[in-house]
Scaffold this active site. Structure first.
Site, PDB file in Angstrom:
ATOM      1  N   ASP A   1      -8.143  -5.470  -6.354  1.00 58.16           N
ATOM      2  CA  ASP A   1      -7.861  -4.288  -5.536  1.00 58.16           C
ATOM      3  C   ASP A   1      -8.609  -3.087  -6.116  1.00 58.16           C
ATOM      4  OD1 ASP A   1      -6.731  -2.160  -4.064  1.00 58.16           O
ATOM      5  OD2 ASP A   1      -4.784  -3.145  -3.974  1.00 58.16           O
TER       6      ASP A   1
ATOM      7  N   HIS B   1      -7.778  -5.272  -1.690  1.00 56.77           N
ATOM      8  CA  HIS B   1      -6.550  -4.620  -1.227  1.00 56.77           C
ATOM      9  C   HIS B   1      -5.925  -5.376  -0.056  1.00 56.77           C
ATOM     10  CE1 HIS B   1      -3.651  -1.462  -0.763  1.00 56.77           C
ATOM     11  NE2 HIS B   1      -4.058  -1.155   0.467  1.00 56.77           N
TER      12      HIS B   1
ATOM     13  N   SER C   1       0.825  -1.200   0.000  1.00 60.20           N
ATOM     14  CA  SER C   1       0.000   0.000   0.000  1.00 60.20           C
ATOM     15  C   SER C   1       0.867   1.261   0.000  1.00 60.20           C
ATOM     16  CB  SER C   1      -0.968  -0.052   1.190  1.00 60.20           C
ATOM     17  OG  SER C   1      -2.031   0.852   1.037  1.00 60.20           O
TER      18      SER C   1
END
Length: 338
Positions: A284, A313, A129
């Protein structure tokens, strides 16, 4: 007692033109630096996360094995351990805390690596991330130092769609009357809970929510139990101004926004010399594989490898999907062996 160390950075001039006075970077190391100083892995944190919430990818028999490597986990500015809105005295506290870019973070992380430990080569930089955002920055800013990168479920530049999602999180948080323009007396709980509900629709995929058994495996009896226990529980443990600091960093993430590349995004991607595996998750909603494909197209030594998953995600962390963790760990082992 704190389980981390602090590197004193002094006064740091930021890209925004302000000074981060008496800046501190919290960090933790795992394993031992060898005599040649060539067993180094840098593993930056994610949005709101600390070094503790990176540990799910570190351990014996895993790619990030502290018995083989010296792993440095630097905490981002704004995460509550490094210099943040929550630990900065007036007048630069609250909403007056300076705007900090990913470039600002990585340049100071580089100081930690070089000044504190005398390291000149990094075997691998990896992260999930916002950790991936920092990983891309390491590769672009220090191309002769970084040998390998594996950014997973992240991007080299915040997309417009991703920017809009974050506007929703920010608006929900700031709409709470208790927020008081960032000078709240206590944490704005209504705003934090509302922001978590916005986040909940994006962190996992549509298919994940369709498979009710997964919630029960995670220890939640129902969808509402999950929304309160997992999502609200996560954001309620954070400081609102710290979240907004890192949110701004995320929204303004761009590996070309610096004096080296002067906004030339393709040039910045082409400047990454490191062997790279870029790993988006197939479902995602923040960082779709299409965006990663564009990045890899302009990187000279990169491979696109999509994690096929319905965990969205959160296929990448923090330790929520065991099957997907095995896929990421295997790719890390492969890249380190090259």
């Amino acid at each position: 007692m704190a389980d981390y160390e602090v590197f004193e950075l002094g006064d740091v001039t930021l890209q925004c033109g302000q000074i981060l006075r008496g800046a501190k970077m919290a960090y933790k190391t795992y394993g031992k630096l060898n005599a040649a100083k060539d067993n180094v892995i840098v593993y930056p944190c994610w949005y709101s996360g600390t070094h503790l919430e990176n540990e799910w990818l570190i351990g014996p028999t895993m790619a990030l094995d502290p018995e083989k490597y010296f792993i440095i986990v630097p905490n981002m500015f704004g995460n509550g351990l490094s210099t943040s809105a929550s630990n900065t005295p007036a007048p630069f506290n609250g909403s007056r805390f300076p705007k900090i870019t990913a470039y600002d973070n990585v340049v100071q992380q580089h100081r930690l690596v070089t000044e504190k430990f005398g390291i000149s080569k990094v075997k691998l930089v990896t992260g999930w991330s916002m950790g991936a955002l920092q990983t891309f920055h390491w590769g672009a800013i220090f191309p002769d130092m970084v040998e390998r990168i594996l950014p997973f479920q992240g991007s080299a530049k915040c997309s417009r769609h991703n920017f809009v999602f974050l506007e929703g999180v920010k608006a929900a948080l700031q709409a709470d009357a208790a927020f008081m323009n960032g000078f709240y007396k206590e944490q704005p709980q209504k705003g934090l809970r509302a922001a978590s509900r916005v986040y909940a629709g994006w962190g996992f995929s549509q298919t994940f929510y369709r498979v009710e058994a997964d919630l029960k495996k995670m220890g939640y009896a129902s969808l509402e139990d999950f929304l309160v226990g997992f999502w609200e529980g996560w954001l309620l443990s954070k400081d609102a101004n710290n979240l907004l600091t890192m949110l701004w960093t995320w929204q303004n993430g761009d590996i070309s926004n610096n004096p080296i590349y002067n906004g030339d995004y393709k040039k910045a991607l082409a400047g990454i010399k490191a062997k790279a595996i870029v790993m988006p998750a197939s479902t995602d909603l923040y960082f779709p594989p299409e965006d990663s494909a564009i990045e890899v197209e302009h990187m000279p030594n990169a491979e696109l490898r999509v994690v096929e998953t319905y965990w969205g995600h959160f296929a990448g962390g923090p330790g929520t999907s065991p099957d997907d963790i095995k896929v990421i760990d295997a790719a890390l082992k492969e890249l380190l062996a090259r």
